[in-house]
Design a protein around this motif. Structure first.
Motif, PDB file in Angstrom:
ATOM      1  N   ILE A 243      -0.384  -7.769   8.301  1.00 55.11           N
ATOM      2  CA  ILE A 243       1.081  -7.687   8.357  1.00 55.11           C
ATOM      3  C   ILE A 243       1.527  -6.282   7.942  1.00 55.11           C
ATOM      4  O   ILE A 243       2.417  -5.684   8.553  1.00 55.11           O
ATOM      5  N   ASP A 244       0.897  -5.738   6.908  1.00 56.66           N
ATOM      6  CA  ASP A 244       1.217  -4.370   6.490  1.00 56.66           C
ATOM      7  C   ASP A 244       0.891  -3.367   7.594  1.00 56.66           C
ATOM      8  O   ASP A 244       1.657  -2.444   7.868  1.00 56.66           O
ATOM      9  N   LEU A 247       2.989  -5.007  11.216  1.00 63.57           N
ATOM     10  CA  LEU A 247       4.374  -5.451  11.268  1.00 63.57           C
ATOM     11  C   LEU A 247       5.231  -4.694  10.260  1.00 63.57           C
ATOM     12  O   LEU A 247       6.355  -5.095   9.979  1.00 63.57           O
ATOM     13  N   GLY A 248       4.672  -3.619   9.706  1.00 65.65           N
ATOM     14  CA  GLY A 248       5.459  -2.831   8.767  1.00 65.65           C
ATOM     15  C   GLY A 248       5.666  -3.499   7.433  1.00 65.65           C
ATOM     16  O   GLY A 248       6.608  -3.164   6.705  1.00 65.65           O
ATOM     17  N   GLY A 249       4.803  -4.423   7.083  1.00 66.52           N
ATOM     18  CA  GLY A 249       4.939  -5.106   5.797  1.00 66.52           C
ATOM     19  C   GLY A 249       4.633  -4.175   4.638  1.00 66.52           C
ATOM     20  O   GLY A 249       4.155  -3.047   4.817  1.00 66.52           O
ATOM     21  N   HIS A 250       4.920  -4.646   3.427  1.00 61.52           N
ATOM     22  CA  HIS A 250       4.766  -3.790   2.257  1.00 61.52           C
ATOM     23  C   HIS A 250       3.946  -4.445   1.155  1.00 61.52           C
ATOM     24  O   HIS A 250       4.040  -4.044   0.000  1.00 61.52           O
TER      25      HIS A 250
ATOM     26  N   ILE B 126      10.773  -8.172   8.399  1.00 58.94           N
ATOM     27  CA  ILE B 126       9.558  -8.214   7.582  1.00 58.94           C
ATOM     28  C   ILE B 126       9.231  -6.832   7.032  1.00 58.94           C
ATOM     29  O   ILE B 126       8.522  -6.696   6.034  1.00 58.94           O
ATOM     30  N   SER B 127       9.780  -5.799   7.682  1.00 52.14           N
ATOM     31  CA  SER B 127       9.439  -4.452   7.219  1.00 52.14           C
ATOM     32  C   SER B 127      10.543  -3.805   6.403  1.00 52.14           C
ATOM     33  O   SER B 127      10.425  -2.665   5.992  1.00 52.14           O
ATOM     34  N   ASN B 129      11.901  -4.550   3.279  1.00 50.60           N
ATOM     35  CA  ASN B 129      11.540  -4.312   1.878  1.00 50.60           C
ATOM     36  C   ASN B 129      10.558  -5.396   1.433  1.00 50.60           C
ATOM     37  O   ASN B 129      10.131  -6.226   2.230  1.00 50.60           O
ATOM     38  N   LEU B 130      10.216  -5.395   0.149  1.00 50.99           N
ATOM     39  CA  LEU B 130       9.245  -6.375  -0.344  1.00 50.99           C
ATOM     40  C   LEU B 130       9.763  -7.803  -0.163  1.00 50.99           C
ATOM     41  O   LEU B 130       9.005  -8.709   0.181  1.00 50.99           O
ATOM     42  N   THR B 133       9.205  -8.758   3.454  1.00 57.29           N
ATOM     43  CA  THR B 133       7.799  -8.987   3.752  1.00 57.29           C
ATOM     44  C   THR B 133       7.344 -10.334   3.210  1.00 57.29           C
ATOM     45  O   THR B 133       6.753 -11.156   3.920  1.00 57.29           O
TER      46      THR B 133
END
Lengths: 564, 199, 347
Positions: A243-244, A247-250, B126-127, B129-130, B133
């Motif tokens: 996902i990180d 999908l640009g997840g963090h 989803i991108s 911020n925390l 996500t």
């Protein structure tokens, strides 16, 4: 020697047509591809794993050649980093897990008197998922593009610490292969674990209570339960990583407030119980072989069961001993010191029980037993270096050094691989109807033993002398060169032994002595059926009254159920 | 040589009953899935309040009361369906089973509407911020399990309305229903963590 | 038969030999600087060494006892050649024995745990004296940034600290940060390692008792050149340390003879990554070069700081550290000579 006419084995009068018919090669291959027979799937798993043992072994040899001398140029740093990542990942996921679950697949239904596993089609599906995952992982050498050009196998270590694995620091697809291949093969592992659980819980033959199951089956039950809560955290973490990355997840993006430590926690919540998933079946194998070749019942069976379940349970609470240097506070660090040392206690109990089984017996030094005896003393040492590592302040020096590498290879090779060899020598006759050569077996054992100790005894020393892990070379003035050179020699000695082993398998398949159904005069149900067993395993569903049904049959004057 | 091992204690000739395979397998699957969800829940809880920028839960999340009631009611309707098939009442079974599917579908629809609002109205992806996500990962993971469950329920529904399902399949129905109850139970946790505690 | 007997004996002898070897290293009184964790030269490393010896003694004792039991079992109960094939008496267990070998390990574990726990708190929560030197180390791919906030010094890869004596204790507290991925700060003779993690501040401390140069390196895999992310700590006498601080606090030397080289530096991308205090070069991505000529090494400790090496490094860093993040600057041969000469004046 065992009576060949034990009634629960035997064969039906009608000659099964499928076994008598000799089809074409394609038909033979097709039979193997579509099989749902637990025995064939077991053989597929073991063959798959042995192939990757050779591949990962070659990776190890390349690593050792590069490290044999300081400032060596055998491989570039990029290639070296891929080699050690793939060596570890392959050995754990494509050798250790498949081969042990392969043994379980073959042996567990036979030991509990069942016709097959609970879900044969799920069984086949799980194998092919694992196989596909392995293929995908190795496709990374061929496909994709890496940071520095051709080929891009994963190169961030088998533990893949974030944020090194995030898109910013791992350009290209190397880590994608790692994550996706392992997610897929992880589902295969889950399927097999569910299958083994359902089989051992729901398909035991009449009279076989849980406390009458053979110890190998008991340990596979514990391992399968452990696997359920071990593999899934890894899958979760890998999904988060993907996902990180895509999908640009963090989750592990430290620039956005994410945490590198969270990855470590999730990974080691998987990673530590994982090594028990590997070790416990090895314990099971030793618990089958040591009694038979001492001619005595297992000493303290109930304690062995309790210790196994205890290890499984406690192993879920020790993971942060891989993170002692991360900067956890004092109380947390102390907690994990205690839990880690506590898990050593049931392990010690098992070692004592195996030793007590030997005492008073008549030890027969056949090849399976030689490997188990090697395991016994080596696992003692491995456990003790583990206790040393559990002392957190000392771990602040030893962590990520070659002392740790020596410790876990002592466990994985000195403990688990030795037992895998033992298991193959023990059960190969059952699966193929032929004995492996004892002479070649003894050569295999002694040469492997020498090579193993040459490499891994020595390896503790550079660790104490400050040599960290995962380095493609080292300075000449550190004083590590001579030890590394010795370790490399030991690696090649082990390779020779493995070649002898492969030759033994090939030659015995062709010209091995006939095994009969019970070459070792053993006591569990798999030895009551012909070698190899017919596809239906048992003519008549067995009924058992003790832990050693064949002992009861062979010694009707002194059966076990009088004492249990 | 004895032909069959002698049973030493005739009293032991009591019935040899073991748990069913399906039940063992489904319970095992549920244990594994629980571990999977736990990791996502832990991540959500750990990152609560740590988003550096972007929308915060209290700003954009509304209590999804209606869809939650639908999902939890579907556990009730599925129990009624199980009872029906145990008593051989196949038409009643079809009714309650279909109702279960409907309620599950409403839940999914509600999730879709909620996400639409969050993405297009509040700018939370989803991108972002925390929070974004961890929210979409956790709720999405749950929703994907609802989808899988609905597919299985639909397959059974198809067999039921075409007359292929028999009362003797009650055992398989109960195994599948166990999965559905698990999905509902996970929502209890997710609802509490995301919408009650985290907001 | 001899093979079987000697197997047990051999293992025991080997272990004894290893233990003796390690002890020999430990008893060496002179501190030769290398990376031997058994030659501690600083308070935390000493204390860890003490715990290590204690743990080694206990585990060594366990090994001797259990291995002896195994060896005894294997030798005494081997099947003899004239065996009659009968089965030995079947023994299924013994409750008192099993309780004993459960309780004794528990006691051993408690002892080891308490000893370890005591030291954990002693090191982690050590009282911090006001006289402590405070430095900040920032881990980068693949070099170490070193700052002395109280003294206004920034340098790279080579850390100078004063020696600590009983009369004048001088510990150094090191704050650990990361600019990118996870690294680990490890100088084996001075302290255990502590990880260097982005978005997560760690702290460690050393209290060196002998002067000298202590070596270490990054101990957490951080990418292509993890192996060459080396570290040096120079433990100076108080006078040496004072002199070093004074020198480092000066702005960069301005020698007109190397003006051409300075031009090359300032007009190329060098200044985007590197800082030279007192000039317009204020880049933070790479090491501070204000006093680069005062350092013994370049390339994070992996190359000796000679004019020839420096020139080669600037020409093509990949030659020494393939995969390092500094690009080849594509300077002409004359430019390389000039900029090397310039950097060599930056004492």
């Amino acid at each position: 020697m065992a009576d060949q006419t034990l009634p629960i084995g035997g064969a039906l009068d009608v000659t099964p047509h499928d076994e008598a018919q000799k089809g074409t090669f394609l038909e033979w291959l097709h039979g193997w591809v579509i099989t749902v027979d637990h025995k064939r799937l077991g053989i597929l798993y073991v063959t798959f794993a042995l192939f990757f043992l050779l591949v990962a072994g070659l990776e190890a040899l390349a690593i050792r050649v590069q490290l044999a001398m300081p400032n060596n140029h055998f491989v570039s740093p990029e290639i070296y980093n891929r080699l050690f990542t793939m060596h570890g990942t392959t050995m754990i996921f494509l050798v250790g897990m498949p081969i042990l679950f392969g043994f379980a697949n073959y042996i567990v239904p036979l030991q509990i008197g069942a016709r097959d596993m609970a879900f044969p089609r799920l069984n086949a599906f799980s194998f092919w998922l694992t196989a596909f995952g392995g293929l995908l992982l190795y496709w990374s050498f061929v496909g994709g593009f890496g940071l520095f050009g051709v080929g891009s196998a994963p190169d961030a270590g088998w533990f893949a610490y974030a944020p090194l694995t995030e898109r910013a620091f791992s350009i290209g697809h190397a880590m994608d292969y790692w994550a996706v291949a392992l997610i897929i093969s992880g589902w295969g592992t889950l399927g097999t674990a569910i299958n083994i659980l359902a089989t051992t819980i729901s398909m035991r033959c009449k009279g076989m209570t849980l406390m009458r199951m053979p110890l190998f089956t008991w340990l596979m039950l514990v391992v399968s339960a452990l696997t359920l809560v071990t593999i899934t955290p890894l899958t979760a973490a890998q999904i988060m990583l993907m996902i990180d990355r895509y999908l640009g997840g963090h989750f592990f993006d430290t620039q956005a407030g994410g945490s590198a430590v969270v990855w470590m926690h999730f990974f080691w919540i998987f990673g530590h119980p994982e090594v028990y998933v590997l070790a416990l079946p090895a314990f099971g194998i030793a618990s089958e072989i040591i009694p038979v070749f001492s001619r005595k019942a297992m000493f303290g069976y109930p304690a062995m069961v309790a210790a196994s379940a205890g290890i499984g349970f406690v192993s879920l609470g020790v993971w942060a001993h891989h993170m002692f240097t991360v900067g956890m506070n004092g109380p947390t660090t102390a907690f994990f010191v205690l839990s880690t040392m506590l898990v050593g206690i049931p392990t010690g109990i098992k070692i004592f029980n195996w030793t007590a089984t030997l005492i008073g017996g008549k030890i027969w030094f056949a090849t399976p037993m030689l490997f188990c005896l090697g395991f016994l003393i080596q696992f003692l040492i491995a456990g003790l270096t583990g206790i040393m590592l559990a002392c957190a302040p000392w771990d602040w020096q030893l962590h990520n050094s070659y002392f740790v590498v020596a410790h876990f290879h002592y466990v994985l090779v000195g403990g688990i691989v030795f037992n895998i060899f033992a298991a193959i020598y023990y059960w190969f006759p059952k699966a193929t109807g032929k004995m492996l050569s004892e002479t070649l077996g003894k050569w295999h054992f002694w040469i492997f033993l020498i090579g193993f100790h040459l490499t891994f005894d020595t390896m503790h020393i550079p660790g104490i002398l400050g040599m960290p892990r995962h380095i493609y070379t080292y300075e000449a003035d550190r004083g590590w060169g001579v030890y590394n050179f010795i370790e490399t020699i030991g690696a090649f000695v082990q390779a020779i032994a493995v070649l002898i082993f492969v030759y033994n398998i090939v030659i015995s398949l062709m010209k091995g002595k006939d095994a009969g159904s019970d070459p070792w005069d053993a006591w569990t149900l798999e030895w009551a059926v012909p070698s190899p067993p017919p596809s239906y395993n048992f003519v008549v569903d067995p009924v058992v009254n003790s832990r050693r049904p064949l002992w009861d049959l062979k010694h009707p004057e002194d059966p076990d159920w009088k004492y249990e | 040589m004895a032909t069959i091992p002698v049973v030493h204690n005739p009293a032991e000739e009591k019935e040899w009953r073991l748990p069913s395979r399906g039940l063992s397998a489904m319970v095992s699957l549920i244990i594994g899935e629980t571990a999977l969800f736990s990791i996502f829940v832990v991540a959500y809880v750990f990152y609560m309040g740590k988003s550096i920028s972007g929308p915060q839960p209290s700003q954009v999340l509304e209590l999804p009361i209606f869809m939650t009631i639908c999902l939890w009611s579907s556990s009730l309707t599925i129990v009624l369906a199980e009872r029906a098939i145990e008593h051989g009442k196949m038409k009643v079974f079809s009714l309650f089973w279909g109702l279960t599917i409907l309620l599950g579908a409403i839940f999914l629809g509600g999730t879709a509407l909620e996400w639409h609002k969050l993405i297009y109205h509040d700018g939370l992806t989803i991108s972002t911020n925390l929070f974004g996500t961890t929210f979409y990962s956790l709720v999405g993971l749950h929703a994907s399990h609802v989808v899988v469950g609905l597919i299985m329920l639909l397959v059974v529904f198809f067999f039921s309305v075409t007359g292929r399902l028999q009362p003797r399949h009650a055992y398989q129905i109960k195994t599948l229903a166990l999965y559905w109850h698990f999905v509902d139970a996970v929502w209890v946790v997710v609802f509490t963590v995301v919408y009650l505690v985290g907001r | 038969m001899f093979k079987q007997i000697s197997r047990g004996l051999r293992s025991i002898l080997y272990a004894a030999g290893c233990a003796m070897f390690l002890q020999a290293g430990a008893w060496a009184q002179t501190i030769t600087t290398n990376t031997d964790t058994f030659s501690p030269a600083s308070k935390p490393a000493h204390e860890i060494f003490g715990l290590a010896m204690f743990a080694l003694a206990i585990t060594g004792g366990i090994f001797v006892v259990v291995a002896a039991a195994m060896a005894y079992a294997i030798i005494r109960y081997r099947r003899r050649k004239d065996d009659d094939g009968s089965e030995p008496p079947q023994i299924f267990g013994s409750v008192p024995i099993e309780i004993a070998w459960t309780v004794i390990p528990i006691i051993i574990v408690v002892v080891l745990f308490l000893t370890s726990a005591r030291l954990i708190f002693a090191i982690k929560d050590a009282p911090r004296p006001k006289s402590a030197l405070n430095i900040t180390v920032v881990g980068h791919q693949f070099w170490w940034e070193v700052r002395y906030p109280g003294l206004g010094i920034i340098t790279a890869n080579e850390i100078h600290v004063p020696v600590s004596t009983k009369a004048d204790p001088q510990p150094t507290y090191i704050k650990l940060l990361s600019a990118d991925v996870v690294h680990s700060f490890w100088i084996p003779q001075l302290a255990g390692k502590t990880d260097v993690i982005p978005n997560h501040v760690n702290e460690t401390w050393i209290e060196p008792t002998h002067t000298g140069i202590y070596k270490g390196q990054c101990a957490q895999f951080c990418g292509a050149e993890h192996a060459k992310m080396l570290l040096r700590v120079y433990v100076d006498t108080p006078a040496q340390f004072k002199a070093w601080v004074k020198q480092q606090q000066q702005p960069a030397v301005e020698d007109p003879a190397v003006a051409a080289g300075r031009e090359v530096f300032m007009h190329n991308a060098c200044m985007n990554c590197h800082e030279i205090r007192g000039t317009v070069a204020t880049g933070r991505f790479g090491p501070d070069l204000t006093h680069v000529a005062s350092r013994d090494t370049i390339a994070s400790g992996s190359v000796m700081n000679t004019p020839a090496n420096l020139r080669k490094w600037i020409e093509n860093p990949d030659y020494f550290k393939p995969g390092v993040l500094m690009p080849a600057m594509h300077l002409s041969s004359q430019q390389l000579d000039q900029v090397t000469a310039y950097l060599e004046t930056l004492h």
